[in-house]
Motif scaffolding. Structure first.
Motif, PDB file in Angstrom:
ATOM      1  N   ALA A   1      -3.554  25.560  62.913  1.00  0.00           N
ATOM      2  CA  ALA A   1      -4.936  25.556  63.417  1.00  0.00           C
ATOM      3  C   ALA A   1      -5.903  25.065  62.343  1.00  0.00           C
ATOM      4  N   VAL A   2      -5.692  25.463  61.092  1.00  0.00           N
ATOM      5  CA  VAL A   2      -6.581  25.033  60.004  1.00  0.00           C
ATOM      6  C   VAL A   2      -6.430  23.535  59.768  1.00  0.00           C
ATOM      7  N   SER A   3      -5.232  23.034  59.784  1.00  0.00           N
ATOM      8  CA  SER A   3      -5.038  21.591  59.556  1.00  0.00           C
ATOM      9  C   SER A   3      -5.631  20.779  60.713  1.00  0.00           C
ATOM     10  N   ALA A   4      -5.515  21.272  61.939  1.00  0.00           N
ATOM     11  CA  ALA A   4      -6.106  20.570  63.079  1.00  0.00           C
ATOM     12  C   ALA A   4      -7.630  20.587  62.993  1.00  0.00           C
ATOM     13  N   ALA A   5      -8.203  21.700  62.571  1.00  0.00           N
ATOM     14  CA  ALA A   5      -9.662  21.785  62.439  1.00  0.00           C
ATOM     15  C   ALA A   5     -10.168  20.859  61.345  1.00  0.00           C
ATOM     16  N   SER A   6      -9.464  20.778  60.230  1.00  0.00           N
ATOM     17  CA  SER A   6      -9.903  19.883  59.153  1.00  0.00           C
ATOM     18  C   SER A   6      -9.779  18.427  59.586  1.00  0.00           C
ATOM     19  N   ALA A   7      -8.762  18.094  60.365  1.00  0.00           N
ATOM     20  CA  ALA A   7      -8.625  16.718  60.875  1.00  0.00           C
ATOM     21  C   ALA A   7      -9.757  16.396  61.843  1.00  0.00           C
ATOM     22  N   ALA A   8     -10.154  17.358  62.669  1.00  0.00           N
ATOM     23  CA  ALA A   8     -11.252  17.127  63.612  1.00  0.00           C
ATOM     24  C   ALA A   8     -12.574  16.933  62.867  1.00  0.00           C
ATOM     25  N   VAL A   9     -12.800  17.692  61.806  1.00  0.00           N
ATOM     26  CA  VAL A   9     -14.032  17.543  61.035  1.00  0.00           C
ATOM     27  C   VAL A   9     -14.062  16.187  60.346  1.00  0.00           C
ATOM     28  N   SER A  10     -12.963  15.762  59.774  1.00  0.00           N
ATOM     29  CA  SER A  10     -12.952  14.448  59.111  1.00  0.00           C
ATOM     30  C   SER A  10     -13.126  13.323  60.131  1.00  0.00           C
ATOM     31  N   ASP A  11     -12.600  13.490  61.336  1.00  0.00           N
ATOM     32  CA  ASP A  11     -12.785  12.493  62.376  1.00  0.00           C
ATOM     33  C   ASP A  11     -14.253  12.448  62.829  1.00  0.00           C
ATOM     34  N   MET A  12     -14.889  13.612  62.923  1.00  0.00           N
ATOM     35  CA  MET A  12     -16.298  13.639  63.325  1.00  0.00           C
ATOM     36  C   MET A  12     -17.177  12.986  62.265  1.00  0.00           C
ATOM     37  N   SER A  13     -16.813  13.111  61.011  1.00  0.00           N
ATOM     38  CA  SER A  13     -17.630  12.478  59.969  1.00  0.00           C
ATOM     39  C   SER A  13     -17.512  10.959  60.023  1.00  0.00           C
ATOM     40  N   GLN A  14     -16.433  10.432  60.586  1.00  0.00           N
ATOM     41  CA  GLN A  14     -16.241   8.991  60.721  1.00  0.00           C
ATOM     42  C   GLN A  14     -16.778   8.446  62.040  1.00  0.00           C
ATOM     43  N   PHE A  15     -17.257   9.325  62.929  1.00  0.00           N
ATOM     44  CA  PHE A  15     -17.697   8.903  64.249  1.00  0.00           C
ATOM     45  C   PHE A  15     -18.867   7.927  64.166  1.00  0.00           C
TER      46      PHE A  15
END
Length: 144
Positions: A37-51
């Motif tokens: 869950a932590v790794s998925a959340a960090s991937a989602a945050v990094s993806d949102m920063s690239q949006f």
């Protein structure tokens, strides 16, 4: 606005971390560990920063919408503050709570309606205290 987002985030986190009951339906659901869950959340945050790099028009419109919503919230809070702090004249007709200094003629009535003679206290002794009791004292002179 940010307060609401933070509150929703923390409330969602608390709801996710609450213990669940063991039911047959929950046993069929996939089991995800905390590390996953932590790794998925960090991937989602990094993806949102690239949006915004991928969709600059959407970020620009979203930023303008957020700015407009923030301005409306500020205006609404200012209006609410003015409504709370502004003093309105009495518009009720009952005598309870009316200001006694205001007279119907538009002038001001005196606060104290007693005359100076009304304030003088007439003090008298009561009939019981005006009678002095007679005390007989034995004669202490020696008899010769």
């Amino acid at each position: 606005m940010m307060f609401l987002l933070r509150m929703a985030f923390w409330l969602g986190l608390v709801l996710v971390l609450l213990p669940r009951e063991k039911t047959p339906e929950s046993e069929k659901m996939p089991q995800i560990g905390a590390a996953d869950a932590v790794s998925a959340a960090s991937a989602a945050v990094s993806d949102m920063s690239q949006f915004c790099k991928r969709q600059p028009a959407a970020c620009e419109v979203g930023g303008q919408a957020a700015s407009m919503i923030g301005q409306r919230a500020t205006d609404g809070a200012r209006k609410l503050y003015q409504m709370i702090t502004d003093k309105k004249p009495n518009d009720h007709t009952s005598s309870i709570g009316d200001d006694p200094s205001e007279s119907p003629e538009g002038g001001t009535a005196p606060h104290d309606t007693l005359e100076p003679g009304d304030l003088d206290v007439e003090w008298r002794l009561s009939a019981a205290t005006t009678q002095v009791p007679q005390i007989s004292v034995p004669d202490s002179t020696p008899a010769n």
